[in-house]
Design a protein around this motif. Structure first.
Motif, PDB file in Angstrom:
ATOM      1  N   LYS B 414       0.828  -1.206   0.000  1.00 26.22           N
ATOM      2  CA  LYS B 414       0.000   0.000   0.000  1.00 26.22           C
ATOM      3  C   LYS B 414       0.866   1.260   0.000  1.00 26.22           C
ATOM      4  O   LYS B 414       0.361   2.386   0.018  1.00 26.22           O
ATOM      5  CB  LYS B 414      -0.916   0.041   1.236  1.00 26.22           C
ATOM      6  CG  LYS B 414      -1.840  -1.136   1.380  1.00 26.22           C
ATOM      7  CD  LYS B 414      -2.871  -1.190   0.255  1.00 26.22           C
ATOM      8  CE  LYS B 414      -3.819  -2.374   0.442  1.00 26.22           C
ATOM      9  NZ  LYS B 414      -4.584  -2.654  -0.790  1.00 26.22           N
ATOM     10  N   CYS B 415       2.182   1.055   0.036  1.00 30.45           N
ATOM     11  CA  CYS B 415       3.075   2.213   0.146  1.00 30.45           C
ATOM     12  C   CYS B 415       3.621   2.651  -1.215  1.00 30.45           C
ATOM     13  O   CYS B 415       4.065   3.780  -1.371  1.00 30.45           O
ATOM     14  CB  CYS B 415       4.259   1.886   1.061  1.00 30.45           C
ATOM     15  SG  CYS B 415       3.765   1.505   2.755  1.00 30.45           S
ATOM     16  N   ASN B 416       3.565   1.764  -2.194  1.00 27.31           N
ATOM     17  CA  ASN B 416       4.151   2.047  -3.504  1.00 27.31           C
ATOM     18  C   ASN B 416       5.570   2.576  -3.398  1.00 27.31           C
ATOM     19  O   ASN B 416       5.876   3.699  -3.795  1.00 27.31           O
ATOM     20  CB  ASN B 416       3.273   3.016  -4.296  1.00 27.31           C
ATOM     21  CG  ASN B 416       1.919   2.402  -4.612  1.00 27.31           C
ATOM     22  OD1 ASN B 416       1.854   1.238  -5.012  1.00 27.31           O
ATOM     23  ND2 ASN B 416       0.863   3.163  -4.393  1.00 27.31           N
ATOM     24  N   PHE B 417       6.390   1.737  -2.790  1.00 26.68           N
ATOM     25  CA  PHE B 417       7.789   2.087  -2.587  1.00 26.68           C
ATOM     26  C   PHE B 417       8.595   1.827  -3.861  1.00 26.68           C
ATOM     27  O   PHE B 417       8.400   0.828  -4.524  1.00 26.68           O
ATOM     28  CB  PHE B 417       8.336   1.236  -1.440  1.00 26.68           C
ATOM     29  CG  PHE B 417       9.800   1.424  -1.199  1.00 26.68           C
ATOM     30  CD1 PHE B 417      10.246   2.448  -0.373  1.00 26.68           C
ATOM     31  CD2 PHE B 417      10.736   0.576  -1.784  1.00 26.68           C
ATOM     32  CE1 PHE B 417      11.602   2.622  -0.141  1.00 26.68           C
ATOM     33  CE2 PHE B 417      12.089   0.743  -1.573  1.00 26.68           C
ATOM     34  CZ  PHE B 417      12.532   1.775  -0.735  1.00 26.68           C
ATOM     35  N   GLU B 418       9.456   2.774  -4.189  1.00 30.99           N
ATOM     36  CA  GLU B 418      10.280   2.620  -5.389  1.00 30.99           C
ATOM     37  C   GLU B 418      11.632   3.268  -5.173  1.00 30.99           C
ATOM     38  O   GLU B 418      11.717   4.270  -4.450  1.00 30.99           O
ATOM     39  CB  GLU B 418       9.633   3.368  -6.555  1.00 30.99           C
ATOM     40  CG  GLU B 418       8.836   2.536  -7.524  1.00 30.99           C
ATOM     41  CD  GLU B 418       8.345   3.423  -8.650  1.00 30.99           C
ATOM     42  OE1 GLU B 418       8.965   3.427  -9.737  1.00 30.99           O
ATOM     43  OE2 GLU B 418       7.365   4.153  -8.414  1.00 30.99           O
ATOM     44  N   VAL B 419      12.646   2.738  -5.823  1.00 34.21           N
ATOM     45  CA  VAL B 419      13.920   3.456  -5.866  1.00 34.21           C
ATOM     46  C   VAL B 419      14.065   3.987  -7.278  1.00 34.21           C
ATOM     47  O   VAL B 419      14.015   3.228  -8.240  1.00 34.21           O
ATOM     48  CB  VAL B 419      15.111   2.547  -5.508  1.00 34.21           C
ATOM     49  CG1 VAL B 419      16.408   3.350  -5.590  1.00 34.21           C
ATOM     50  CG2 VAL B 419      14.932   1.955  -4.126  1.00 34.21           C
ATOM     51  N   LYS B 420      14.178   5.325  -7.353  1.00 27.42           N
ATOM     52  CA  LYS B 420      14.193   5.942  -8.675  1.00 27.42           C
ATOM     53  C   LYS B 420      15.465   6.729  -8.858  1.00 27.42           C
ATOM     54  O   LYS B 420      16.045   7.226  -7.901  1.00 27.42           O
ATOM     55  CB  LYS B 420      13.042   6.954  -8.775  1.00 27.42           C
ATOM     56  CG  LYS B 420      11.718   6.381  -9.195  1.00 27.42           C
ATOM     57  CD  LYS B 420      10.764   7.537  -9.448  1.00 27.42           C
ATOM     58  CE  LYS B 420       9.383   7.034  -9.833  1.00 27.42           C
ATOM     59  NZ  LYS B 420       8.402   8.122  -9.839  1.00 27.42           N
ATOM     60  N   GLU B 421      15.848   6.883 -10.104  1.00 23.72           N
ATOM     61  CA  GLU B 421      16.929   7.833 -10.371  1.00 23.72           C
ATOM     62  C   GLU B 421      16.252   9.169 -10.644  1.00 23.72           C
ATOM     63  O   GLU B 421      15.430   9.280 -11.565  1.00 23.72           O
ATOM     64  CB  GLU B 421      17.729   7.373 -11.589  1.00 23.72           C
ATOM     65  CG  GLU B 421      18.954   8.225 -11.769  1.00 23.72           C
ATOM     66  CD  GLU B 421      19.991   7.482 -12.612  1.00 23.72           C
ATOM     67  OE1 GLU B 421      20.041   7.755 -13.803  1.00 23.72           O
ATOM     68  OE2 GLU B 421      20.721   6.630 -12.053  1.00 23.72           O
ATOM     69  N   VAL B 422      16.535  10.116  -9.816  1.00 26.64           N
ATOM     70  CA  VAL B 422      15.850  11.389  -9.991  1.00 26.64           C
ATOM     71  C   VAL B 422      16.845  12.529 -10.110  1.00 26.64           C
ATOM     72  O   VAL B 422      17.938  12.490  -9.550  1.00 26.64           O
ATOM     73  CB  VAL B 422      14.901  11.701  -8.813  1.00 26.64           C
ATOM     74  CG1 VAL B 422      13.660  10.848  -8.870  1.00 26.64           C
ATOM     75  CG2 VAL B 422      15.631  11.538  -7.485  1.00 26.64           C
TER      76      VAL B 422
END
Lengths: 566, 566
Positions: B414-422
């Motif tokens: 429910k958290c929609n956790f992601e590791v993104k390159e930002v």
């Protein structure tokens, strides 16, 4: 104009005039914070009030604490009578101010003076409902709710203290000392600008009905038999009056101060201050077409006041009380004289000494002291009063006095009662009080609302505050067209020079010029000065001066700028 | 000089500077009223402070309410930790401030930072007694006593509110809005002059330890990595310093602001404000021989402050704290950021955008909303923080967060956790705060005490206040020698003209001239102007101008009076 309240509140929040306090924690109704612009506007209005109602009239200002001990409010009557009527919804448990419920939902305009029973009756007759959940309130008890904030002073259980509900008591209670500073001569006036607190049942949004507010009050102490107001000063000032007998009709009468007094419409001292107030309100920018003086109805009037008028301003069709002008008589000082040990009288010298019979007592303190301890002084005072008012009592073996609710019997031979022929050079009188009392926050709000306008400049909608120069937070804004090529330095130099000459100045070099003009229009800055490329080319140097109201621009020599702005 | 306190208090009462409030009802310790002279002196000091610490530094002033809701003080730490140590005498039931008892009766100079246990131990070791009835206090428990005045807001049981113990919280709590007015740019400063309240266990007489007082505070919000104080402005100002390692010795070190910073004696931002304050105190008339800056001991320092110095003034051998200069770090804003729903950060733009790996969450509000109701936003915020600080937690099936003391478990999906390159253009930082905080009443008191002198003029003893012109209640007094033969009219005319030119003027025509001079000497009026018979004879007309300090008199042409006085 129906949305003026909303628009002013939006602008105030966005530009920093005022906003709901502690909103990060959801806020609490009835508490507002003045942002940078609002605090300056408020200070300017206070300073202008101080000049008009204190300095120019030769009155003096004091600063008393906001927390005062219980006996003060016992004496003043606030502990017993400073109530609003409350009714609690049996369903949703909302607390509702009962007289407002009646005013909002019946044809009755003023219900504040009614009894709780009468209000309950009206609620039943009209079958009024809870304004929150629409449950019928018929049959629900209407109760008194004391509006003072209570606290406890000192460690442990402490002693009860209250946040003052009006600044006035801070003046009255110090009268014995204040009269000394006035060298015991009437008339004299004492002013105070400070916080007051009322635990309102249903505070409204904005600055109109808040729980913590600023009052500017003047207590003018006079000898009612001798002192007359200086009506010459204001005799021709025209007053728009809404006396009791016109109320409901919506018709006003316009009278000069002189006429209002001569025709017995307004008490002379009250009329004097209405005249001064009218001039002042006009000066600070209250719109005289949306302004009136309304007389209090009998029931609405505080019990002590013999005549009372409110200054009211119209905003969105509502008339808001922004000041009250009361002739309080000797009520307050008499109460404190009776309840405290101090002397709240002024000794008034006769033109010639007068010889008359007088009853005197010299209570035997050697008896009273051991018998009544700390109360002995009060007992002696009461015996003295009895001798004056009911000398016949001293024919009995003992006299009866009441001290702090306790009935005491004192043997007459301990009173040393005598009837003497005495020559007196004067008498002690309790001064009367004339009280103009202003709500500062409401004045700020009125000034903002009456100054607000939306117009169109070059096809673009503009919001502008036509604030008078006397009160606007900033008098002059100075901009460089760009912050380069030396324009910034030149503008800074001009700003510094204007500040030195006593102007309140804002410097702004961000965004395009049009945006900067709009920003200043929205905070009511009357004049903007722009340094542009022409400035550096011209000889002598010139700047563009732009007027907020007309938006017209003019080129002015820098050397003549100060005179031009003045 | 041992009796200076007594003498200043006698003069203050008699002449209307300040006095115990509500004395007609016996008074309550810790509440003082400023009479007409004192209120003017106080306003002048406030206005001077405002010029120095707000206007000239480009800071802006707000006005927040004095009553604030409980969550504010829960967050700020005052509810839990704003205590003094109290011990109750088992015999006479007096409440005594335990750390003061220790300081007054042992060789310990500062006991405020000690624990209650340690204080109890010291009391037992020295067998200290009740200061009222001399009963031994050995073995009696020392307790914490919260110094905030509590009240209840709204009808019924209402909600708890507190009178603010410092004006600062009224600024911190509004930071999310105030940063907008500053266009989200650091540094900026917000000031406030207003009432604060502390329910002191044992208030002292006079203005030194009162329960209701006025503070003038500046909260300067800075970026600790970027912003430097403008030390140039004050680098050569000499500071008399009493650092921790000298305390007890009675030895001071004197350093310029520049030296104090370079030698790492004072934090640079604190030193900057010590320099400005030193100049200001001198200007308003604080005697630099009876003035020092004392560094806080570690235990005495508030938990958040990394460096803290007090300005102290000596009166009757006692050193009185009149201001505090604290580097509060990010403590206050962080607390409010954590406890409220608002954003107390400033977005700080990088010089160039930076690309990096970042953990992001987008909590499913469609799940959190129904599940946690009003708390959903807070839960989401906590999940966000967790993602930043402990991304590894999201490898589990569910994550744990704590909201308002409650432990919650949220399914990771429910958290929609992601590791993104930002690519980020900047970051959110919580500003640090530098706080110069002044006690206005104590400043008034110090100015009076340091201005007080007794001398002898023509064989007569005189009491005089050498107040600086900047703050004296009256700048010029104008007298007619007699109120006849046109002298009174001429004097009134001169007084009116001086008022018009912006001088604060007092007019006095009662009593003989000598008495009138004495009266003005006692309220600190620097100059008296007398209209006498020579005035009318001279051509051009002249008046006598008398200097308060030298008591010398000079004849000055009326037409040149304004320039002469300037």
């Amino acid at each position: 104009m129906n949305n003026l309240t909303k628009k002013v509140s939006e602008l105030s929040k966005r530009r920093g005039f005022f906003f709901q306090s502690s909103e990060a924690y959801g806020g609490v109704a009835g508490f507002q914070t003045f942002g940078p612009e609002g605090a300056e506007l408020k200070r300017n209005i206070e300073e202008s009030w101080r000049n008009t109602f204190s300095r120019e009239l030769g009155h003096r200002e004091i600063q008393a604490p906001t927390i005062m001990p219980e006996p003060v409010f016992k004496a003043s009557g606030h502990l017993d009578g400073f109530d609003d009527m409350i009714i609690e919804c049996p369903e949703c448990k909302s607390s509702i101010r009962a007289d407002h419920l009646v005013e909002d939902n019946t044809e009755i305009e003023e219900a504040e003076g009614f009894s709780t029973e009468k209000i309950a009756e009206i609620i039943a007759d009209h079958d009024l409902e809870c304004s929150n959940c629409e449950t019928s309130l018929t049959g629900i008890e209407v109760e008194d709710f004391n509006l003072m904030f209570e606290t406890s002073i000192g460690p442990g259980n402490g002693q009860p203290g209250y946040l003052r509900p009006e600044t006035a008591q801070g003046i009255f209670v110090e009268f014995p000392r204040l009269k000394e500073y006035a060298r015991n001569q009437l008339p004299f006036g004492i002013t105070q600008i400070g916080k007051a607190y009322r635990n309102e049942i249903s505070p409204r949004k904005g600055l109109v009905r808040v729980r913590e507010f600023t009052q500017a009050e003047l207590e003018h102490f006079i000898d009612p038999d001798e002192d007359e107001p200086n009506l010459d000063k204001v005799q021709d000032v025209e007053l728009k009056l809404y006396p009791v007998d016109k109320q409901g009709s919506g018709e006003y009468i316009t009278k000069t101060v002189e006429e209002a007094v001569e025709e017995d419409i307004v008490h002379n001292w009250v009329a004097y201050y209405l005249g001064i107030a009218k001039k002042w309100y006009k000066e600070i920018g209250v719109d005289m077409d949306r302004f009136r003086f309304r007389q209090h109805q009998k029931g609405e009037r505080a019990h002590y006041a013999t005549d009372c008028w409110d200054a009211e301003a119209e905003i969105d069709g509502d008339w808001i009380e922004i000041a009250g002008f009361a002739y309080r008589g000797c009520y307050d000082l008499t109460k404190h004289h009776e309840h405290s040990r101090e002397d709240f009288t002024i000794f008034k010298e006769y033109d010639e000494p007068v010889t008359k019979e007088k009853t005197v007592v010299q209570p035997d303190m050697g008896y009273l002291g051991p018998e009544y301890g700390g109360k002995a002084q009060k007992v002696a005072k009461k015996i003295g009063e009895l001798a004056q008012n009911s000398p016949e009592e001293f024919e009995k073996e003992a006299v009866n006095v009441e001290v702090d609710g306790e009935k005491l019997e004192i043997p007459t031979d301990k009173c040393n009662f005598e009837v003497k022929e005495v020559t007196e050079s004067g008498e002690h009188i309790i001064p009367h009080v004339v009280e103009p009392s202003f709500g500062v926050g409401r004045t700020v709000y009125t000034v903002l609302a009456h100054a607000y306008e939306e117009d169109e400049i070059d096809g673009e909608e503009r919001r502008v505050l036509h604030l008078s120069r006397e009160v606007s937070p900033t008098e002059v804004a100075v901009f460089p067209l760009m912050d380069k090529d030396g324009l910034g330095d030149k503008a800074q130099e001009i700003a510094a020079k204007l500040r030195e000459k006593g102007f309140s100045v804002k410097y702004d070099d961000t965004g395009n010029i049009g945006k900067r003009y709009r920003r200043q229009d929205e905070v009511g800055t009357p004049v903007c000065v722009t340094v542009d490329y022409e400035t550096l080319e011209d000889s002598p140097e010139t700047v563009t001066v732009r007027d907020r109201d007309s938006t017209e621009q003019e080129r002015v020599e820098i050397s003549k700028l100060v005179d031009y702005l003045r």
